[in-house]
Design a protein around this motif. Structure first.
Motif, PDB file in Angstrom:
ATOM      1  N   TRP A 246       0.990  -1.075   0.096  1.00  0.00           N
ATOM      2  CA  TRP A 246       0.028   0.028   0.072  1.00  0.00           C
ATOM      3  C   TRP A 246       0.923   1.333   0.039  1.00  0.00           C
ATOM      4  CZ3 TRP A 246      -3.726  -1.313   4.513  1.00  0.00           C
ATOM      5  CH2 TRP A 246      -4.423  -2.613   4.263  1.00  0.00           C
ATOM      6  N   PHE A 247       2.014   1.190   0.206  1.00  0.00           N
ATOM      7  CA  PHE A 247       3.028   2.411   0.590  1.00  0.00           C
ATOM      8  C   PHE A 247       4.135   2.310  -0.244  1.00  0.00           C
ATOM      9  CE2 PHE A 247       0.652   0.894   4.570  1.00  0.00           C
ATOM     10  CZ  PHE A 247      -0.141   2.071   4.585  1.00  0.00           C
ATOM     11  N   THR A 248       4.581   3.350  -0.638  1.00  0.00           N
ATOM     12  CA  THR A 248       5.894   3.470  -1.268  1.00  0.00           C
ATOM     13  C   THR A 248       7.118   3.314  -0.464  1.00  0.00           C
ATOM     14  OG1 THR A 248       6.256   5.931  -0.749  1.00  0.00           O
ATOM     15  CG2 THR A 248       5.119   5.351  -3.075  1.00  0.00           C
ATOM     16  N   ASP A 249       8.221   3.096  -0.914  1.00  0.00           N
ATOM     17  CA  ASP A 249       9.399   2.887  -0.120  1.00  0.00           C
ATOM     18  C   ASP A 249       9.650   4.040   0.697  1.00  0.00           C
ATOM     19  OD1 ASP A 249       9.788   0.156  -1.284  1.00  0.00           O
ATOM     20  OD2 ASP A 249      11.285   0.970  -2.536  1.00  0.00           O
ATOM     21  N   ALA A 250       9.493   5.161   0.120  1.00  0.00           N
ATOM     22  CA  ALA A 250       9.576   6.456   0.568  1.00  0.00           C
ATOM     23  C   ALA A 250       8.806   6.799   1.985  1.00  0.00           C
ATOM     24  CB  ALA A 250       9.648   7.818  -0.077  1.00  0.00           C
ATOM     25  N   GLU A 251       7.449   6.363   1.784  1.00  0.00           N
ATOM     26  CA  GLU A 251       6.605   6.351   2.912  1.00  0.00           C
ATOM     27  C   GLU A 251       6.739   5.452   3.881  1.00  0.00           C
ATOM     28  OE1 GLU A 251       2.564   7.831  -0.144  1.00  0.00           O
ATOM     29  OE2 GLU A 251       3.209   5.744   0.529  1.00  0.00           O
ATOM     30  N   MET A 252       7.156   4.427   3.726  1.00  0.00           N
ATOM     31  CA  MET A 252       7.495   3.367   4.662  1.00  0.00           C
ATOM     32  C   MET A 252       8.703   3.804   5.599  1.00  0.00           C
ATOM     33  SD  MET A 252       5.960   0.427   5.569  1.00  0.00           S
ATOM     34  CE  MET A 252       6.234  -0.295   7.013  1.00  0.00           C
ATOM     35  N   GLU A 253       9.787   4.134   4.726  1.00  0.00           N
ATOM     36  CA  GLU A 253      11.003   4.727   5.697  1.00  0.00           C
ATOM     37  C   GLU A 253      10.572   5.903   6.452  1.00  0.00           C
ATOM     38  OE1 GLU A 253      13.963   3.265   5.734  1.00  0.00           O
ATOM     39  OE2 GLU A 253      12.961   1.731   4.689  1.00  0.00           O
ATOM     40  N   LEU A 254       9.673   6.722   5.899  1.00  0.00           N
ATOM     41  CA  LEU A 254       9.439   7.842   6.685  1.00  0.00           C
ATOM     42  C   LEU A 254       8.671   7.420   8.059  1.00  0.00           C
ATOM     43  CD1 LEU A 254       8.126  10.836   4.473  1.00  0.00           C
ATOM     44  CD2 LEU A 254      10.135  10.855   5.712  1.00  0.00           C
ATOM     45  N   SER A 255       7.857   6.475   8.008  1.00  0.00           N
ATOM     46  CA  SER A 255       7.077   5.949   8.972  1.00  0.00           C
ATOM     47  C   SER A 255       7.981   5.238  10.037  1.00  0.00           C
ATOM     48  CB  SER A 255       5.868   5.195   8.743  1.00  0.00           C
ATOM     49  OG  SER A 255       6.241   3.871   7.937  1.00  0.00           O
ATOM     50  N   LEU A 256       8.947   4.568   9.453  1.00  0.00           N
ATOM     51  CA  LEU A 256       9.896   3.719  10.509  1.00  0.00           C
ATOM     52  C   LEU A 256      10.798   4.575  11.201  1.00  0.00           C
ATOM     53  CD1 LEU A 256      10.650   0.717   7.981  1.00  0.00           C
ATOM     54  CD2 LEU A 256       9.553   0.560   9.981  1.00  0.00           C
ATOM     55  N   ASP A 257      11.265   5.874  10.491  1.00  0.00           N
ATOM     56  CA  ASP A 257      11.882   6.956  11.229  1.00  0.00           C
ATOM     57  C   ASP A 257      11.351   7.473  12.241  1.00  0.00           C
ATOM     58  OD1 ASP A 257      14.346   6.505   9.267  1.00  0.00           O
ATOM     59  OD2 ASP A 257      13.639   8.440   7.885  1.00  0.00           O
ATOM     60  N   HIS A 258       9.868   7.665  11.866  1.00  0.00           N
ATOM     61  CA  HIS A 258       8.797   8.259  12.842  1.00  0.00           C
ATOM     62  C   HIS A 258       8.992   7.378  14.266  1.00  0.00           C
ATOM     63  CE1 HIS A 258       5.441  10.255  14.595  1.00  0.00           C
ATOM     64  NE2 HIS A 258       4.853   9.119  15.018  1.00  0.00           N
ATOM     65  N   LEU A 259       8.752   5.783  13.857  1.00  0.00           N
ATOM     66  CA  LEU A 259       8.632   5.147  14.925  1.00  0.00           C
ATOM     67  C   LEU A 259       9.913   4.628  15.681  1.00  0.00           C
ATOM     68  CD1 LEU A 259       7.143   2.487  16.421  1.00  0.00           C
ATOM     69  CD2 LEU A 259       8.240   1.095  14.449  1.00  0.00           C
ATOM     70  N   ALA A 260      11.143   4.797  15.024  1.00  0.00           N
ATOM     71  CA  ALA A 260      12.223   4.738  15.801  1.00  0.00           C
ATOM     72  C   ALA A 260      12.631   6.215  16.873  1.00  0.00           C
ATOM     73  CB  ALA A 260      13.472   4.728  14.942  1.00  0.00           C
ATOM     74  N   ALA A 261      12.037   7.029  16.362  1.00  0.00           N
ATOM     75  CA  ALA A 261      12.350   8.408  16.918  1.00  0.00           C
ATOM     76  C   ALA A 261      11.507   8.406  18.140  1.00  0.00           C
ATOM     77  CB  ALA A 261      12.033   9.529  16.316  1.00  0.00           C
ATOM     78  N   GLY A 262      10.330   7.518  18.201  1.00  0.00           N
ATOM     79  CA  GLY A 262       9.285   7.543  19.293  1.00  0.00           C
ATOM     80  C   GLY A 262       9.898   6.904  20.395  1.00  0.00           C
ATOM     81  N   GLN A 263      10.919   6.316  20.463  1.00  0.00           N
ATOM     82  CA  GLN A 263      11.467   5.746  21.807  1.00  0.00           C
ATOM     83  C   GLN A 263      11.632   6.953  22.781  1.00  0.00           C
ATOM     84  OE1 GLN A 263      15.254   3.817  21.623  1.00  0.00           O
ATOM     85  NE2 GLN A 263      14.843   2.441  23.285  1.00  0.00           N
ATOM     86  N   GLN A 264      11.327   6.819  23.956  1.00  0.00           N
ATOM     87  CA  GLN A 264      11.324   7.959  25.188  1.00  0.00           C
ATOM     88  C   GLN A 264      12.651   7.752  25.647  1.00  0.00           C
ATOM     89  OE1 GLN A 264       7.361   7.601  26.978  1.00  0.00           O
ATOM     90  NE2 GLN A 264       6.830   9.180  25.337  1.00  0.00           N
ATOM     91  N   ALA A 265      12.731   8.782  26.588  1.00  0.00           N
ATOM     92  CA  ALA A 265      14.342   8.788  27.384  1.00  0.00           C
ATOM     93  C   ALA A 265      14.413   7.895  28.361  1.00  0.00           C
ATOM     94  CB  ALA A 265      14.297  10.079  28.275  1.00  0.00           C
ATOM     95  N   ASP A 266      13.434   6.998  28.866  1.00  0.00           N
ATOM     96  CA  ASP A 266      13.337   5.763  29.644  1.00  0.00           C
ATOM     97  C   ASP A 266      13.410   4.375  28.885  1.00  0.00           C
ATOM     98  OD1 ASP A 266      10.850   5.347  28.646  1.00  0.00           O
ATOM     99  OD2 ASP A 266       9.702   5.621  30.486  1.00  0.00           O
ATOM    100  N   GLY A 267      13.744   4.440  27.563  1.00  0.00           N
ATOM    101  CA  GLY A 267      14.023   3.554  26.580  1.00  0.00           C
ATOM    102  C   GLY A 267      12.633   2.874  26.098  1.00  0.00           C
ATOM    103  N   GLY A 268      11.447   3.207  26.760  1.00  0.00           N
ATOM    104  CA  GLY A 268      10.401   2.586  26.054  1.00  0.00           C
ATOM    105  C   GLY A 268       9.532   3.560  25.252  1.00  0.00           C
ATOM    106  N   TRP A 269       8.546   2.731  24.515  1.00  0.00           N
ATOM    107  CA  TRP A 269       7.701   3.716  23.724  1.00  0.00           C
ATOM    108  C   TRP A 269       6.404   3.906  24.358  1.00  0.00           C
ATOM    109  CZ3 TRP A 269      11.662   1.227  21.662  1.00  0.00           C
ATOM    110  CH2 TRP A 269      12.300   1.613  20.363  1.00  0.00           C
ATOM    111  N   PRO A 270       5.609   5.017  23.752  1.00  0.00           N
ATOM    112  CA  PRO A 270       4.509   5.229  24.469  1.00  0.00           C
ATOM    113  C   PRO A 270       3.415   4.711  24.054  1.00  0.00           C
ATOM    114  CG  PRO A 270       4.990   6.853  22.890  1.00  0.00           C
ATOM    115  CD  PRO A 270       6.157   6.057  22.718  1.00  0.00           C
TER     116      PRO A 270
END
Length: 304
Positions: A246-270
């Motif tokens: 459903w998604f282009t490579d660019a769209e998928m990579e942007l979403s994965l960048d967003h997921l990786a950046a979601g890790q919080q200071a305590d090491g977990g995701w919200p």
């Protein structure tokens, strides 16, 4: 030996040891530290009831001891993740699914036996609950993917096909359930055609945030918490999923960048869904963290 570095996996490990239930600790150890699958199954068994279903807050938003379809679906996903979705354990689960199914042969999200125990207010308790794709799709898809054959699957599969074919207006969690079914459905040509139609629906109804920097422009589904939006990785947990198309490579990579950046200071995701009790948020974050780590790794993101 516990990690002490600053890479994402070591930070997540410290978060898991600090906050997670034994089951999620065992799952993390299995997936990332070469831990035993037996240990995961032993921890999961603490949630197993005599009726063959699972309860005891395995799904954090449903508290209390009683077996529920959502708990049992969660248990199946754990067994699948450790390669144990077979044999007597699954036969017993299928008997439970048969016993609690509606007249359509499919699963309701919540049985009335939950009444009297705490539950998320956004999961209504009714006396005669309807069958739902949300509850049935992931279970049916998972069992087919593991080549499990049981009489319960025949009508439940028909229900899922009818529900998927009828989708015209939907919401993200229902689409996730549809994808989980289609990824395991035996009729692959039909599954691919249905997935193609759902992909167009997702894009037309803007059910996936394609540009995280523009997420304010995407709608939040009715009843969802503020900011409870879905991204391409929520539908395509692995590159093999039909939803990946459903998604282009660019769209998928942007979403994965967003997921990786979601890790919080305590090491977990919200947790992004609506919070209604302190304990559910505490139990939910390790689950979300495990899912984020496994999704990133499945898509080739280096965690160490």
């Amino acid at each position: 030996m516990a990690g002490t570095g600053e890479n994402p996996l070591n930070r997540a490990e410290q978060f898991i040891w600090l906050t997670a239930r034994v089951l999620e600790q065992r799952r993390f150890a299995h997936h990332f530290l070469n831990g035993s699958a037996d240990a995961v199954e032993t921890a999961l068994a603490a949630h197993l009831n005599e009726d063959g279903g699972y309860g005891h807050a395995l799904e954090p938003d449903l508290r209390g001891p009683v077996s529920q379809p959502l708990h049992t679906a969660h248990a199946l996903s754990v067994l699948d993740s450790i390669g144990r979705c077979s044999g007597i354990r699954v036969e017993r689960i299928c008997r439970f699914l048969t016993d609690v199914s509606t007249k359509e042969g499919a699963l309701p999200a919540l049985l009335p036996s939950q009444r009297g125990y705490p539950a998320a207010p956004f999961i209504p308790i009714v006396d005669d609950p309807p069958a739902e794709l949300l509850a049935t799709g992931p279970v049916v898809g998972l069992l087919h993917r593991n080549a499990v054959w049981h009489a319960w699957l025949f009508r439940a599969t028909d229900f899922c096909w009818a529900a998927v074919d009828a989708l015209q207006v939907s919401h993200p969690y229902e689409i996730e359930a549809a994808v989980a079914f289609l990824d395991g459905a035996p009729d692959r040509s039909r599954a691919e055609a249905a997935a193609d139609r759902l992909g167009r629906l997702v894009r037309e109804q803007r059910l996936a945030v394609l540009d995280p920097e523009q997420r304010a422009e995407y709608p939040v589904a009715a009843g969802y918490a503020p900011g409870e939006q879905h991204f391409p990785y929520d539908y395509a947990r692995t590159p093999e999923s039909l939803a990946r198309r459903w998604f282009t490579d660019a769209e998928m990579e942007l979403s994965l960048d967003h997921l990786a950046a979601g890790q919080q200071a305590d090491g977990g995701w919200p947790v992004t869904w609506r919070q209604w009790a302190p304990g559910t948020a505490l139990d939910g974050r390790p689950l979300v963290t495990l899912r984020a780590l496994r999704t990133l790794r499945a898509h080739g993101r280096v965690l160490v």
